[in-house]
Design an enzyme around this catalytic site. Structure first.
Site, PDB file in Angstrom:
ATOM      1  N   GLU A  17     -10.402 -41.270  15.049  1.00 35.93           N
ATOM      2  CA  GLU A  17     -11.790 -41.551  14.675  1.00 35.93           C
ATOM      3  C   GLU A  17     -12.235 -40.624  13.542  1.00 35.93           C
ATOM      4  OE1 GLU A  17     -13.378 -40.670  18.689  1.00 35.93           O
ATOM      5  OE2 GLU A  17     -14.485 -39.010  17.777  1.00 35.93           O
ATOM      6  N   ARG A  51      -5.588 -33.839  38.642  1.00 31.91           N
ATOM      7  CA  ARG A  51      -4.460 -32.982  39.034  1.00 31.91           C
ATOM      8  C   ARG A  51      -4.764 -32.257  40.335  1.00 31.91           C
ATOM      9  NH1 ARG A  51      -3.348 -29.764  33.707  1.00 31.91           N
ATOM     10  NH2 ARG A  51      -5.583 -29.856  33.924  1.00 31.91           N
ATOM     11  N   ILE A  67     -14.622 -42.379  27.707  1.00 30.62           N
ATOM     12  CA  ILE A  67     -15.575 -41.459  27.076  1.00 30.62           C
ATOM     13  C   ILE A  67     -14.946 -40.069  26.946  1.00 30.62           C
ATOM     14  CG2 ILE A  67     -17.683 -42.658  27.778  1.00 30.62           C
ATOM     15  CD1 ILE A  67     -17.949 -40.450  29.994  1.00 30.62           C
ATOM     16  N   ALA A  68     -13.608 -40.005  27.067  1.00 30.42           N
ATOM     17  CA  ALA A  68     -12.942 -38.697  27.059  1.00 30.42           C
ATOM     18  C   ALA A  68     -12.623 -38.283  25.624  1.00 30.42           C
ATOM     19  CB  ALA A  68     -11.699 -38.755  27.928  1.00 30.42           C
ATOM     20  N   ARG A  69     -11.488 -38.679  25.139  1.00 27.95           N
ATOM     21  CA  ARG A  69     -11.069 -38.392  23.773  1.00 27.95           C
ATOM     22  C   ARG A  69     -10.147 -39.504  23.323  1.00 27.95           C
ATOM     23  NH1 ARG A  69     -14.416 -35.250  23.147  1.00 27.95           N
ATOM     24  NH2 ARG A  69     -14.364 -33.081  22.443  1.00 27.95           N
ATOM     25  N   HIS A  93     -18.777 -42.328  19.348  1.00 27.18           N
ATOM     26  CA  HIS A  93     -18.685 -40.977  19.952  1.00 27.18           C
ATOM     27  C   HIS A  93     -20.090 -40.369  20.137  1.00 27.18           C
ATOM     28  CE1 HIS A  93     -15.784 -37.347  20.469  1.00 27.18           C
ATOM     29  NE2 HIS A  93     -16.836 -37.231  21.267  1.00 27.18           N
ATOM     30  N   ILE A  94     -20.889 -41.041  20.978  1.00 29.91           N
ATOM     31  CA  ILE A  94     -22.283 -40.604  21.155  1.00 29.91           C
ATOM     32  C   ILE A  94     -22.645 -40.338  22.617  1.00 29.91           C
ATOM     33  CG2 ILE A  94     -23.206 -41.698  19.062  1.00 29.91           C
ATOM     34  CD1 ILE A  94     -24.133 -44.068  20.898  1.00 29.91           C
ATOM     35  N   GLY A 153     -13.664 -33.865  36.748  1.00 31.89           N
ATOM     36  CA  GLY A 153     -14.385 -32.616  36.476  1.00 31.89           C
ATOM     37  C   GLY A 153     -15.872 -32.862  36.669  1.00 31.89           C
ATOM     38  N   ARG A 154     -16.651 -32.064  35.948  1.00 32.78           N
ATOM     39  CA  ARG A 154     -18.111 -32.162  36.125  1.00 32.78           C
ATOM     40  C   ARG A 154     -18.628 -33.552  35.781  1.00 32.78           C
ATOM     41  NH1 ARG A 154     -17.882 -26.379  33.619  1.00 32.78           N
ATOM     42  NH2 ARG A 154     -16.596 -27.555  32.179  1.00 32.78           N
ATOM     43  N   ILE A 155     -18.177 -34.095  34.653  1.00 36.44           N
ATOM     44  CA  ILE A 155     -18.708 -35.398  34.219  1.00 36.44           C
ATOM     45  C   ILE A 155     -18.176 -36.515  35.129  1.00 36.44           C
ATOM     46  CG2 ILE A 155     -18.817 -37.041  32.299  1.00 36.44           C
ATOM     47  CD1 ILE A 155     -18.542 -34.562  30.406  1.00 36.44           C
TER      48      ILE A 155
HETATM   49  C1  GLV Z   1     -17.948 -34.465  23.046  1.00 36.93           C
HETATM   50  O1  GLV Z   1     -17.059 -35.244  22.920  1.00 36.93           O
HETATM   51  C2  GLV Z   1     -17.799 -33.185  23.665  1.00 36.93           C
HETATM   52  O2  GLV Z   1     -16.668 -32.780  23.958  1.00 36.93           O
HETATM   53  O3  GLV Z   1     -18.823 -32.518  23.881  1.00 36.93           O
END
Ligand code: GLV
Length: 335
Positions: A270, A180, A239-241, A288-289, A157-159
């Site tokens: 978390e 996908r 860095i997702a979830r 989570h920063i 996606g964007r990130i």
């Molecule tokens: C951070 O995890 C967000 O979804 O913005």
């Protein structure tokens, strides 16, 4: 005198943002930044027309049914797995998130975490702080190359695209990705990125960066089998979830050297962590920063506030929240 709508700001936030909300609403806030239980959140939602929430507040069908007066839930996060979007839409509740404003900042962090992981930055700092640095050695904390290594992006996606761009243009990395849906050929070319199936991605990349949204379909997308298929020299950055990676399987793979190292900003359950992640040395851990630059957190808070103000029919965008997830509820007859 007309009564102003009441809103809840469920977590601590910039005072300037509270002040903006107070221009339109009766605001109940959470100055102590306590993480409320579901029952406490529900109690505080009594009589509220809208809520400014973060990823720590769960909005589900039962909560919405208990508060039929609620018309908008505005998340200060791009990920919205804490919100049951279908339940909101079915009840005519507007939901919003904060995309775009955090893309580049989050990509910077993902790249930094990947580099810290590959080059063993925190592991070597711990060694130094513990007073164990007595001499230079030829192989001391020798890590993996970043420039020219193959970057694997899971979730484009964007990130994901912003990370791919950093790798391809800044570090000369060949980029493989799995998503996908495939990107347009022109964007693939611009990013120097090649779509591959997930198995090929895992097998061929040197540094895997995970940026997929969390959903039942992405739960434990990376587990023991997937980790075993990666190169033993590879790194994994999440860095997702939490929940996209099976943390117990990851800790076991790190301990056994099935992959070289991991960088984790998000965790299953978390802020609690799988205890083994705290004892394996080859993991970089952050709380989570990824979006946490001062400017970006302010932009996210402002965008969540803009959505709330507009969703409740106030401000310059009244009725048109800028980043609504289900804008159709605003034009539909009240259910
Ligand atoms: C951070 O995890 C967000 O979804 O913005």
């Amino acid at each position: 005198m007309t009564t102003r709508p009441a809103v809840l700001v469920a977590r601590g936030v910039f005072p300037e943002v509270l002040a903006r909300l107070a221009q339109h609403f009766e605001v109940e806030s959470n100055p102590d930044d306590t993480v409320w239980s579901a029952a406490e959140l529900s109690a505080r939602l009594q009589g509220k027309a809208g809520a400014f929430i973060t990823g720590s507040e769960r909005i589900d069908a039962a909560l919405l049914d208990a508060h039929p007066q609620l018309r908008a839930v505005c998340n200060m996060a791009v990920g919205y797995n804490n919100i049951d979007l279908d339940a909101c839409t079915a009840r005519g509740v507007l939901a919003s998130n904060t995309p775009d404003v955090l893309t580049e900042t989050t990509a910077d962090f993902g790249f930094a975490l990947m580099m810290a992981t590959a080059r063993r930055i925190t592991e070597s700092e711990h060694f130094l702080r513990a007073g164990r640095w007595t001499k230079w050695s030829f192989d001391m904390f020798a890590g993996a190359e970043v420039h020219g290594a193959t970057l694997g992006v899971l979730g484009m996606g964007r990130i994901g695209q912003a990370i791919a761009r950093r790798g391809a243009l800044g570090f000369g990395m060949p980029v493989l990705y799995h998503n996908r849906s495939r990107l347009d050929a022109a964007i693939e070319q611009q990013l120097g990125a090649r779509w591959v199936d997930k198995a090929t991605l895992l097998r061929e990349c040197d540094h895997l960066v995970i940026v997929v949204p969390y959903s039942p379909a992405s739960h434990h997308l990376i587990g023991a089998t997937e980790l075993a298929s990666m190169k033993p020299t590879a790194t994994l950055t999440n860095i997702a979830r939490g929940g996209v990676v099976d943390d117990a399987a990851l800790a076991a793979a790190l301990r056994a050297g099935r992959i070289a190292a991991a960088g984790l900003d998000v965790f299953e359950g978390e802020p609690k962590l799988h205890p083994d992640l705290l004892t394996v040395p080859n993991v970089v851990l952050t709380p989570h920063i990824a979006s946490a630059s001062v400017a970006t957190r302010r932009a996210m808070a402002d965008l969540a506030a803009d959505n709330l103000i507009a969703a409740l029919g106030c401000g310059p965008h009244a009725g048109r929240p800028p980043t609504a997830l289900n804008p159709q509820v605003l034009s539909a007859p009240t259910p």
